[in-house]
Design an enzyme around this catalytic site. Sequence first.
Site, short mmCIF file in Angstrom:
data_model
loop_
_atom_site.label_atom_id
_atom_site.label_comp_id
_atom_site.label_asym_id
_atom_site.label_seq_id
_atom_site.Cartn_x
_atom_site.Cartn_y
_atom_site.Cartn_z
N HIS A 138 36.54 55.45 39.69
CA HIS A 138 37.61 54.62 39.15
C HIS A 138 37.11 53.20 38.94
O HIS A 138 37.36 52.59 37.91
CB HIS A 138 38.80 54.64 40.12
N GLU A 163 38.04 48.32 33.50
CA GLU A 163 37.38 47.96 34.74
C GLU A 163 36.49 46.74 34.55
O GLU A 163 36.39 45.89 35.44
CB GLU A 163 36.57 49.15 35.28
N HIS A 220 37.83 43.83 36.83
CA HIS A 220 37.02 43.74 38.05
C HIS A 220 35.59 43.26 37.79
O HIS A 220 35.05 42.48 38.56
CB HIS A 220 36.98 45.09 38.76
#
Length: 221
Positions: free
Chosen positions: A71, A113, A117
């Site tokens: 993930h 992502e 992040h």
Amino acid sequence: MIAVFAACAAALLSTAAPAQDRRQNAAGEFDFYVLALSWSPSFCEQASERGNAGRSQQIQCGGRPFSFVVHGLWPQYERGFPEYCERPAPRLDRRIMNSMLDLMPAPGLIYNEWDKHGTCAGTSARTYFEDIRKARAAVRIPPDFIDPKETRTVTPAEVEDAFIKVNPGLSSSAIAVTCDRTRLTEVRICMSKDLQFRACEEIDRRACRRERLEVPPVRGG
């Protein structure tokens, strides 16, 4: 009197709210990573129940079988986490995205992502995704979770124990299992910036508290 009440209420709210990390959303300034491994069969069952038929679901839940997929690799503070550390995020090279599809089987996931992040890691996109690959390579998947053919019922502790058994140095304080109402959804493993297992109290506190979980079988094949 009203002014006094308002001042007291504000004081109470400030006391109750969690303290924001002084480094909030400063790229590269964080304490550790969380490697989040999503149980793909649960994701696909959830998508089917919601009637989602987006491209990401079609790719991940099509003919190719997936068990645990990445993930993300999430920078964390000891309390809380940064996100979207560059706005707008530097554009992710499509070649880097394509190189990650074996671990993260949906382009939309990879782009998201990076934006949310990866920009907080303080590295180039290439280095960030290389670190994702290294982190994933450092974690062995227990045999029972590689290619199950039937639905199993487990406890969160049994999932943790299975990972601890095959990963020397991993302890119960460095891993957390998450769930929805009935199913295993993710295993989250805490790692230092140099990708060694390390304890993470806050992540552990947010773990699944259900007594039993279903582990749907791998699809396709």
